[in-house]
Design an enzyme around this catalytic site. Sequence first.
Site, PDB file in Angstrom:
ATOM      1  N   ASP A   1       0.653  -1.496  -0.280  1.00 56.94           N
ATOM      2  CA  ASP A   1      -0.307  -0.177  -0.346  1.00 56.94           C
ATOM      3  C   ASP A   1       1.181   1.034  -0.497  1.00 56.94           C
ATOM      4  O   ASP A   1       1.276   1.763   0.927  1.00 56.94           O
ATOM      5  CB  ASP A   1      -1.250   0.004   0.962  1.00 56.94           C
ATOM      6  CG  ASP A   1      -1.790   1.020   1.109  1.00 56.94           C
ATOM      7  OD1 ASP A   1      -2.183   1.714   0.135  1.00 56.94           O
ATOM      8  OD2 ASP A   1      -2.429   1.487   1.908  1.00 56.94           O
TER       9      ASP A   1
ATOM     10  N   ASP B   1      -2.060   4.524  -6.829  1.00 58.41           N
ATOM     11  CA  ASP B   1      -1.929   3.427  -5.151  1.00 58.41           C
ATOM     12  C   ASP B   1      -2.045   2.526  -5.168  1.00 58.41           C
ATOM     13  O   ASP B   1      -2.911   2.196  -5.996  1.00 58.41           O
ATOM     14  CB  ASP B   1      -3.443   4.697  -4.631  1.00 58.41           C
ATOM     15  CG  ASP B   1      -3.074   3.705  -3.104  1.00 58.41           C
ATOM     16  OD1 ASP B   1      -2.393   2.879  -2.648  1.00 58.41           O
ATOM     17  OD2 ASP B   1      -4.450   3.953  -2.663  1.00 58.41           O
TER      18      ASP B   1
END
Length: 425
Positions: free
Chosen positions: A78, A276
């Site tokens: 992440d 992301d």
Amino acid sequence: MEKMNVRFMIVLMVMSLVLGFSSAVDFRWRKTAGFSDRFTRAVSSVVFPVHGNVYPLGYYNVTIHIGQPPRPYYLDLDTGSDLTWLQCDAPCVRCLEAPHPLYQPSSDLIPCNDPLCKALHLNGNQRCESPEQCDYEVEYADGGSSLGVLVRDVFSLNYTKGLRLTPRLALGCGYDQIPGASSHHPLDGVLGLGRGKVSILSQLHSQGYVKNVIGHCLSSLGGGILFFGNDLYDSSRVSWTPMSREYSKHYSPAMGGELLFGGRTTGLKNLLTVFDSGSSYTYFNSKAYQAVTYLLKRELSGKPLKEARDDHTLPLCWQGRRPFMNIEEVKKYFKPLALSFKTSWRSKSLFEIPPEAYLIISMKGNVCLGILNGTEIGLQNLNLIGDISMQDQMIIYDNEKQSIGWIPADCDELASLKAAQVFEY
């Protein structure tokens, strides 16, 4: 031809790294107060094999060994958050299904006045109800969250070709987790790779282990590599754009992107964009999403495809005369997308999103759009580039030069070469 040369060069660079560091296998190094320049230059990257895919799994993760003795944990990648945390037996109030036994926390609690604790609470909501510990709560865009305390423990990592390091790093001991709407798989925790001081990369950099650079290469066939450091690519071959200094929590280009469809402008400019790796799919704001779906539907008019309203894999799917086996069979009907980012007042960098980087083939053999409406899930005006649109490219986040870069790469070949195999614990 240029694309092939670039991919070949990356593969050669990784092979040379594996061979070049073979002499370091028997080298034993004990950390002292300072890190010698000679050592930093000699070994500067930590590389992890990546497992998973966009569909049907819906995630990419790495295996990291933590604790004494070291135990394996699967952590979701992440780049959109900073904190690394594990589901933790503290005891656990509410934990999700996990592939490994819960993490047994070390006794090395991080106190509330520690700089890392303060960095984690930059929004000013830090409360020192228990000065001897640092409490945290992280929330994600899909509604998931983790509540716990910060501890320090040993991470067992490998430099390229065998040299092991065992730094003590801060991580979250999560004893209360709420699953997000997109969390449908067992997980041990999350590997926070953001720009903040508490991220694993920032901690390793502050202790002198690696350059403050992170990158990943995710294969459309599944798997790939994650790396910390700057010696797996030729910077001169990379397309670069400056990072935003205003939107400093995420990996966001400084200048808003212009959306192109089939090489032509859609008229949508200054799109606030974030890269992301924690999101499987790409999300456009409502205006951009509606523009793309309108253009796609117009382009598909008269083509042998019709909407598959009974396929709920993703919001928008199409079916052909017969089920599709792969993207190659259907991508000819779809035009490429791209985001153009200004790098200066004269020059631009083009982030290309070909059909295979925004489409999937569902279990029903239909083709589905892997770009979703982010406004509907609370992303407001944000445009989020997820894993599907970063596949088969090496994406680089250079925090030292404050730049984001990308270069086409055969990520499957990189992973199967295992510059990777020697990095496993």
